[in-house]
Design an enzyme around this catalytic site. Sequence first.
Site, short mmCIF file in Angstrom:
data_model
loop_
_atom_site.label_atom_id
_atom_site.label_comp_id
_atom_site.label_asym_id
_atom_site.label_seq_id
_atom_site.Cartn_x
_atom_site.Cartn_y
_atom_site.Cartn_z
N THR A 81 23.27 39.54 34.25
CA THR A 81 22.85 39.66 34.29
C THR A 81 22.07 38.92 36.11
O THR A 81 21.41 38.93 36.50
CB THR A 81 22.48 37.41 33.66
OG1 THR A 81 22.94 37.71 32.11
CG2 THR A 81 21.48 36.82 33.89
N GLY A 106 36.68 37.42 32.96
CA GLY A 106 37.07 38.95 33.13
C GLY A 106 37.04 39.63 33.92
O GLY A 106 38.04 40.51 34.76
N GLY A 107 36.65 39.17 35.51
CA GLY A 107 36.58 40.01 36.61
C GLY A 107 37.76 39.86 37.60
O GLY A 107 38.44 40.41 38.07
N GLU A 133 34.72 34.08 44.29
CA GLU A 133 33.51 33.36 44.12
C GLU A 133 33.68 32.31 44.10
O GLU A 133 32.48 31.46 44.04
CB GLU A 133 34.10 34.15 42.00
CG GLU A 133 33.61 35.27 41.31
CD GLU A 133 33.69 34.98 40.61
OE1 GLU A 133 32.80 36.49 39.65
OE2 GLU A 133 34.83 34.87 39.47
N GLY A 161 28.15 40.72 36.74
CA GLY A 161 27.79 40.97 35.85
C GLY A 161 26.88 41.14 35.64
O GLY A 161 25.84 41.32 36.20
N ASP A 188 32.18 33.41 31.35
CA ASP A 188 32.18 33.25 30.06
C ASP A 188 32.21 32.20 29.00
O ASP A 188 31.71 32.21 28.54
CB ASP A 188 33.96 33.63 29.59
CG ASP A 188 34.83 35.04 30.67
OD1 ASP A 188 33.59 35.85 30.53
OD2 ASP A 188 34.97 34.79 31.97
#
Length: 223
Positions: A28, A92-93, A99, A26, A80
């Site tokens: 950020t 999303g990914g 993760e 992402g 999200d």
Amino acid sequence: MNSKERTAFAALTFIKDGMLIGLGGGTTIGTLAKFITEKQLAVKVVTPSFETEKLCVRLGLPLLPLRMVSHVDVAFDGCDEIDRHLHALKSGGGIHTREKLIAHMADEYILMATEDKLSDTLRFTCPIVLELLEDSYAYVKRRVEELKGSFHPRTSDGKFGLLMSDHGNVLADVRFPNVQDSVQLNQELKKIAGVIDTSLLTEEVTKALIGKEDDFLLLEKEV
């Protein structure tokens, strides 16, 4: 600084020279990686994200392969949605299995988000993503529907058939009306044979940095 930059800059206080850190995906996270480089912090990085991996190579941040790592000092990621119980939703990914692996390796797993993504309890405006074995497709679909959820496999305009994860597993978006208990729902989904993991986090997050218009908010897990 905008709210994302302010949040990424605040994350630097949790990083010290010599640490092995996790960086998710992402914009950020990308900003945080650039700040780490500017501050010349001597760290090594592990990441579940191909885009973050490319950025780290470009910035000169040393990378370790995930399969060679068993412990991470601190990991950062986006989301999200997040609530004040530090339950969070990622969708999303489609890399949530890796993760969450890094999250469990880490002494601290810190999510970064803008204020509009924070609520008292999760709103589930985004789907929960399941990574599942291809052979379990029909069974998982039936079990999700028995739990009163809807099941939608991910597809791509540029690919014939189902969209697969980096590990070659099926990705599916599932939605549930009026979720009352995120923890229980996550447990029910993870108990389904063939489900590898979900994108719903109910125990991994230790802190959250929430970017506001002119400040940031730090949320910490209650002990």
